[in-house]
Design an enzyme around this catalytic site. Structure first.
Site, PDB file in Angstrom:
ATOM      1  N   GLY A 160     -17.139   8.365   0.298  1.00 25.12           N
ATOM      2  CA  GLY A 160     -16.163   7.316   0.035  1.00 25.12           C
ATOM      3  C   GLY A 160     -16.307   6.806  -1.387  1.00 25.12           C
ATOM      4  O   GLY A 160     -15.569   7.196  -2.289  1.00 25.12           O
ATOM      5  N   THR A 173     -10.773  10.363  -0.227  1.00 21.76           N
ATOM      6  CA  THR A 173     -11.928   9.952   0.575  1.00 21.76           C
ATOM      7  C   THR A 173     -12.195  10.926   1.725  1.00 21.76           C
ATOM      8  O   THR A 173     -11.267  11.410   2.367  1.00 21.76           O
ATOM      9  CB  THR A 173     -11.670   8.548   1.167  1.00 21.76           C
ATOM     10  OG1 THR A 173     -11.349   7.664   0.099  1.00 21.76           O
ATOM     11  CG2 THR A 173     -12.877   8.026   1.922  1.00 21.76           C
ATOM     12  N   GLY A 230      -5.628 -25.322  10.409  1.00 24.28           N
ATOM     13  CA  GLY A 230      -6.264 -25.569  11.695  1.00 24.28           C
ATOM     14  C   GLY A 230      -5.955 -24.454  12.678  1.00 24.28           C
ATOM     15  O   GLY A 230      -5.912 -23.276  12.307  1.00 24.28           O
ATOM     16  N   GLY A 273      -5.146  12.262  -0.723  1.00 23.01           N
ATOM     17  CA  GLY A 273      -6.371  12.552  -0.005  1.00 23.01           C
ATOM     18  C   GLY A 273      -7.555  12.729  -0.925  1.00 23.01           C
ATOM     19  O   GLY A 273      -7.752  13.807  -1.509  1.00 23.01           O
ATOM     20  N   ARG A 282      -4.992   0.701  -9.016  1.00 24.24           N
ATOM     21  CA  ARG A 282      -5.812  -0.521  -9.031  1.00 24.24           C
ATOM     22  C   ARG A 282      -5.140  -1.617  -9.868  1.00 24.24           C
ATOM     23  O   ARG A 282      -5.242  -2.800  -9.556  1.00 24.24           O
ATOM     24  CB  ARG A 282      -7.195  -0.214  -9.617  1.00 24.24           C
ATOM     25  CG  ARG A 282      -8.053   0.610  -8.697  1.00 24.24           C
ATOM     26  CD  ARG A 282      -9.253   1.188  -9.410  1.00 24.24           C
ATOM     27  NE  ARG A 282     -10.098   1.926  -8.478  1.00 24.24           N
ATOM     28  CZ  ARG A 282     -11.104   2.708  -8.856  1.00 24.24           C
ATOM     29  NH1 ARG A 282     -11.401   2.851 -10.140  1.00 24.24           N
ATOM     30  NH2 ARG A 282     -11.829   3.337  -7.953  1.00 24.24           N
ATOM     31  N   GLU A 317      -9.742   1.713  -2.832  1.00 22.03           N
ATOM     32  CA  GLU A 317      -9.579   1.887  -4.288  1.00 22.03           C
ATOM     33  C   GLU A 317     -10.802   1.358  -5.035  1.00 22.03           C
ATOM     34  O   GLU A 317     -10.687   0.764  -6.107  1.00 22.03           O
ATOM     35  CB  GLU A 317      -8.332   1.140  -4.780  1.00 22.03           C
ATOM     36  CG  GLU A 317      -7.084   1.547  -4.060  1.00 22.03           C
ATOM     37  CD  GLU A 317      -6.271   2.540  -4.830  1.00 22.03           C
ATOM     38  OE1 GLU A 317      -6.669   2.907  -5.944  1.00 22.03           O
ATOM     39  OE2 GLU A 317      -5.231   2.955  -4.294  1.00 22.03           O
ATOM     40  N   CYS A 374      -5.440   8.431 -11.491  1.00 27.64           N
ATOM     41  CA  CYS A 374      -4.450   7.883 -10.545  1.00 27.64           C
ATOM     42  C   CYS A 374      -4.909   6.514 -10.056  1.00 27.64           C
ATOM     43  O   CYS A 374      -4.118   5.575  -9.920  1.00 27.64           O
ATOM     44  CB  CYS A 374      -4.299   8.783  -9.326  1.00 27.64           C
ATOM     45  SG  CYS A 374      -3.960  10.504  -9.685  1.00 27.64           S
ATOM     46  N   ARG A 428       1.650 -32.012   7.751  1.00 34.74           N
ATOM     47  CA  ARG A 428       0.745 -32.224   8.874  1.00 34.74           C
ATOM     48  C   ARG A 428       0.054 -33.584   8.762  1.00 34.74           C
ATOM     49  O   ARG A 428      -0.686 -33.846   7.801  1.00 34.74           O
ATOM     50  CB  ARG A 428      -0.308 -31.106   8.896  1.00 34.74           C
ATOM     51  CG  ARG A 428      -1.325 -31.221   9.997  1.00 34.74           C
ATOM     52  CD  ARG A 428      -0.716 -30.996  11.358  1.00 34.74           C
ATOM     53  NE  ARG A 428      -1.710 -31.045  12.420  1.00 34.74           N
ATOM     54  CZ  ARG A 428      -1.420 -31.137  13.701  1.00 34.74           C
ATOM     55  NH1 ARG A 428      -0.141 -31.176  14.093  1.00 34.74           N
ATOM     56  NH2 ARG A 428      -2.364 -31.171  14.610  1.00 34.74           N
ATOM     57  N   SER A 445       0.837  -1.209   0.000  1.00 33.75           N
ATOM     58  CA  SER A 445       0.000   0.000   0.000  1.00 33.75           C
ATOM     59  C   SER A 445       0.868   1.255   0.000  1.00 33.75           C
ATOM     60  O   SER A 445       0.599   2.215  -0.731  1.00 33.75           O
ATOM     61  CB  SER A 445      -0.918   0.023   1.226  1.00 33.75           C
ATOM     62  OG  SER A 445      -1.785  -1.079   1.211  1.00 33.75           O
TER      63      SER A 445
HETATM   64  C1  LIG Z   1      -6.981   0.835   5.268  1.00 31.23           C
HETATM   65  C2  LIG Z   1      -7.553   1.805   4.277  1.00 31.23           C
HETATM   66  C3  LIG Z   1      -6.714   2.660   3.578  1.00 31.23           C
HETATM   67  C4  LIG Z   1      -7.238   3.608   2.697  1.00 31.23           C
HETATM   68  N1  LIG Z   1      -6.394   4.486   2.047  1.00 31.23           N
HETATM   69  C5  LIG Z   1      -6.924   5.519   1.329  1.00 31.23           C
HETATM   70  C6  LIG Z   1      -6.070   6.552   0.788  1.00 31.23           C
HETATM   71  O1  LIG Z   1      -4.840   6.474   0.905  1.00 31.23           O
HETATM   72  N2  LIG Z   1      -6.649   7.609   0.164  1.00 31.23           N
HETATM   73  C7  LIG Z   1      -8.002   7.714   0.012  1.00 31.23           C
HETATM   74  O2  LIG Z   1      -8.446   8.717  -0.543  1.00 31.23           O
HETATM   75  N3  LIG Z   1      -8.837   6.748   0.501  1.00 31.23           N
HETATM   76  C8  LIG Z   1      -8.327   5.672   1.152  1.00 31.23           C
HETATM   77  N4  LIG Z   1      -9.162   4.685   1.677  1.00 31.23           N
HETATM   78  C9  LIG Z   1     -10.610   4.864   1.566  1.00 31.23           C
HETATM   79  C10 LIG Z   1     -11.297   3.855   0.659  1.00 31.23           C
HETATM   80  O3  LIG Z   1     -10.990   4.118  -0.690  1.00 31.23           O
HETATM   81  C11 LIG Z   1     -12.804   3.896   0.980  1.00 31.23           C
HETATM   82  O4  LIG Z   1     -12.957   3.273   2.245  1.00 31.23           O
HETATM   83  C12 LIG Z   1     -13.633   3.200  -0.067  1.00 31.23           C
HETATM   84  O5  LIG Z   1     -13.640   3.926  -1.271  1.00 31.23           O
HETATM   85  C13 LIG Z   1     -15.089   2.998   0.391  1.00 31.23           C
HETATM   86  O6  LIG Z   1     -15.605   4.175   0.920  1.00 31.23           O
HETATM   87  P1  LIG Z   1     -16.369   4.134   2.338  1.00 31.23           P
HETATM   88  O7  LIG Z   1     -15.478   3.433   3.315  1.00 31.23           O
HETATM   89  O8  LIG Z   1     -16.799   5.514   2.650  1.00 31.23           O
HETATM   90  O9  LIG Z   1     -17.593   3.199   2.100  1.00 31.23           O
HETATM   91  P2  LIG Z   1     -19.032   3.643   1.460  1.00 31.23           P
HETATM   92  O10 LIG Z   1     -18.818   4.366   0.188  1.00 31.23           O
HETATM   93  O11 LIG Z   1     -19.835   4.294   2.518  1.00 31.23           O
HETATM   94  O12 LIG Z   1     -19.650   2.212   1.124  1.00 31.23           O
HETATM   95  C14 LIG Z   1     -20.257   1.384   2.113  1.00 31.23           C
HETATM   96  C15 LIG Z   1     -20.830   0.165   1.406  1.00 31.23           C
HETATM   97  O13 LIG Z   1     -21.862   0.580   0.505  1.00 31.23           O
HETATM   98  C16 LIG Z   1     -21.591   0.079  -0.789  1.00 31.23           C
HETATM   99  N5  LIG Z   1     -22.085   1.053  -1.770  1.00 31.23           N
HETATM  100  C17 LIG Z   1     -21.765   2.374  -1.865  1.00 31.23           C
HETATM  101  N6  LIG Z   1     -22.423   2.945  -2.890  1.00 31.23           N
HETATM  102  C18 LIG Z   1     -23.174   1.963  -3.450  1.00 31.23           C
HETATM  103  C19 LIG Z   1     -24.069   1.906  -4.560  1.00 31.23           C
HETATM  104  N7  LIG Z   1     -24.332   2.988  -5.311  1.00 31.23           N
HETATM  105  N8  LIG Z   1     -24.676   0.740  -4.847  1.00 31.23           N
HETATM  106  C20 LIG Z   1     -24.429  -0.369  -4.108  1.00 31.23           C
HETATM  107  N9  LIG Z   1     -23.593  -0.386  -3.064  1.00 31.23           N
HETATM  108  C21 LIG Z   1     -22.969   0.774  -2.733  1.00 31.23           C
HETATM  109  C22 LIG Z   1     -20.091  -0.114  -0.861  1.00 31.23           C
HETATM  110  O14 LIG Z   1     -19.749  -1.073  -1.838  1.00 31.23           O
HETATM  111  C23 LIG Z   1     -19.805  -0.575   0.557  1.00 31.23           C
HETATM  112  O15 LIG Z   1     -20.015  -1.951   0.660  1.00 31.23           O
HETATM  113  C24 LIG Z   1      -8.631   3.683   2.500  1.00 31.23           C
HETATM  114  C25 LIG Z   1      -9.477   2.785   3.182  1.00 31.23           C
HETATM  115  C26 LIG Z   1      -8.947   1.858   4.052  1.00 31.23           C
HETATM  116  C27 LIG Z   1      -9.881   0.924   4.779  1.00 31.23           C
END
Ligand SMILES: Cc1cc2nc3c(=O)[nH]c(=O)nc-3n(C[C@H](O)[C@H](O)[C@H](O)COP(=O)(O)OP(=O)(O)OC[C@H]3O[C@@H](n4cnc5c(N)ncnc54)[C@H](O)[C@@H]3O)c2cc1C
Length: 392
Positions: free
Chosen positions: A144, A139, A347, A137, A251, A371, A246, A276, A98
């Protein structure tokens, strides 16, 4: 953790599709992971700490900007080489991959593609050596999967921009020297800005208590009336397509990386199944465990072929975003399934840090989410084949 005895599966002799240079790059990264990452990673993951001592080595194996031109300090490699490096790093740990992905595809890539010559010369060489670590930055707490709704914004104050807002879940944030931040101008158009640590009003609190990607630092980016110099705006691309460009690159790297995690889980489970003994015979001699192993190697082989072809298309400039979505989604889900089955095959030992499997499994829960989530990538494929955007 036990000694790293990893042997990479290559069931369809895919090495024949690689050049000598590809193999050299891959083998160099593989040897580095075995020597530097495997002996320490479990300890750092348990302590939830990013092993900063890996930064110079990551730079040396091409982990920072593998495809960025050499004139800016990058390795100038092709897309297959980039993928192979990601595969090997993630074979060690998704959190380390990452850091490499963020630095390469989410920080160096936008500065290279959307920045001007001055910005390229100022930042890229330092990012390539790891002297600077960057973060990305996009999200936000309330945006998200739908980053286009972002609230982070900047105003033109004449001699500088004034940046306000907050980003969440940002990899590398707690110790990054610079952040490529996506924010809307007064007309609502998305632009990339380079924000530097030390700018007044810019803070990066760490996110704690993660059960996943524990060896990768995650945090927030908070902008409270941050004065950003005008020369820090990336001038050559704006709109949501800029950050999405980007993400295509990152991805693609993840699609390869997930194969690395899957290979490590498969290889560990295969070795364990031969050693095992239960009911007076190796568990690998039972049909149920063979079914798991046979399905694992089949899925790994399919993912390798998919990803290699995608790499060729990327080298030719023909890969589409939707094709990249398909590979990211397929390969991460494949790796997660394999990690879960491999963990069961060990196990009780499978839940310990003696083996890498449970760490991979927990890491992949983040990889399947960031992503673009598994479901969002499915909707991208759905949109691509039908022409209807179901997520809007
Ligand atoms: C460890 C980690 C590192 C990360 N690093 C970065 C980073 O460096 N920079 C950055 O910008 N972001 C980063 N992220 C953020 C990541 O890209 C987001 O968590 C991701 O895009 C999902 O957004 P959310 O968590 O807000 O989930 P949400 O968007 O709230 O989604 C929640 C659920 O709803 C579903 N969903 C959403 N919209 C729909 C739809 N229209 N139809 C059906 N289902 C839907 C999703 O699939 C998901 O299952 C990171 C996340 C993690 C966990």
């Amino acid at each position: 953790m036990r000694p790293d005895l990893f042997q990479a599966p290559d069931y369809y002799l895919l090495d024949d599709l690689l050049t000598d240079e590809h193999k050299l790059i891959r083998d160099t990264a593989r040897a580095w992971v075995k020597r530097e990452v495997s002996p320490i990673i479990e300890d750092f993951a348990q302590r939830a700490e990013f092993p900063k001592q890996l930064i110079p080595g990551l730079a040396e194996i091409g982990g920072f900007g593998p495809y960025i031109p050499t004139e800016y300090g990058g390795a100038g490699l092709d897309q297959i080489s980039y993928g192979l490096i990601m595969q090997e790093i993630e074979r060690g740990d998704s959190g380390i991959r990452s850091t490499s992905s963020v630095q390469s595809s989410l920080v160096m890539y936008p500065i290279w593609k959307y920045g001007n010559e001055e910005q390229r010369n100022k930042y890229l060489p330092k990012l390539a050596t790891g002297e600077y670590i960057g973060c990305f930055g996009l999200t936000e707490p309330d945006h998200g999967s739908n980053p286009g709704g972002m609230l982070t914004n900047f105003k033109d104050m004449g001699d500088h921009y004034l940046l306000n807002g907050a980003k969440m879940w940002i990899s590398n944030a707690p110790f990054a020297d610079i952040a490529v931040v996506w924010a809307k101008n007064e007309e609502g158009r998305i632009h990339g800005l380079i924000v530097e640590r030390g700018m007044e009003g810019f803070t990066t609190p760490e996110t704690h208590n993660k059960w996943s990607l524990r060896a990768s630092a995650t945090g927030e980016l908070i902008f409270d009336n941050v004065k950003v110099p005008k020369e820090n705006l990336l001038p050559n691309k704006s709109g949501l397509g800029a950050p999405l460009g980007c993400l295509d690159s990152a991805r693609y790297g993840i699609a390869w990386g997930a194969i690395g995690a899957a290979m490590d889980c498969y290889d560990t489970a295969l070795r364990y199944s031969k050693e095992r003994i239960q009911f007076d015979k190796p568990i690998g001699a039972t049909q149920l465990q063979q079914k798991k192993l046979a399905e694992m190697i089949t899925e790994i082989t399919k993912a390798q072929l998919l990803t290699w072809r995608l790499g060729v298309l990327r080298n030719e400039g023909r890969a589409t975003s939707a094709q990249i979505s398909m590979a990211k989604r397929n390969n991460v889900a494949m790796a997660l399934d394999i990690a879960r089955d491999a963990r069961q095959m060990l196990g009780g030992m499978g839940i310990t840090g003696e083996y890498s499997i449970m760490r991979h499994m927990m890491n992949l829960e983040s990889v399947v989410t960031y992503e673009g989530t598994h479901d969002i990538h499915l909707l991208i494929t759905g949109m691509d084949v039908t022409g209807f955007a179901a997520f809007k």
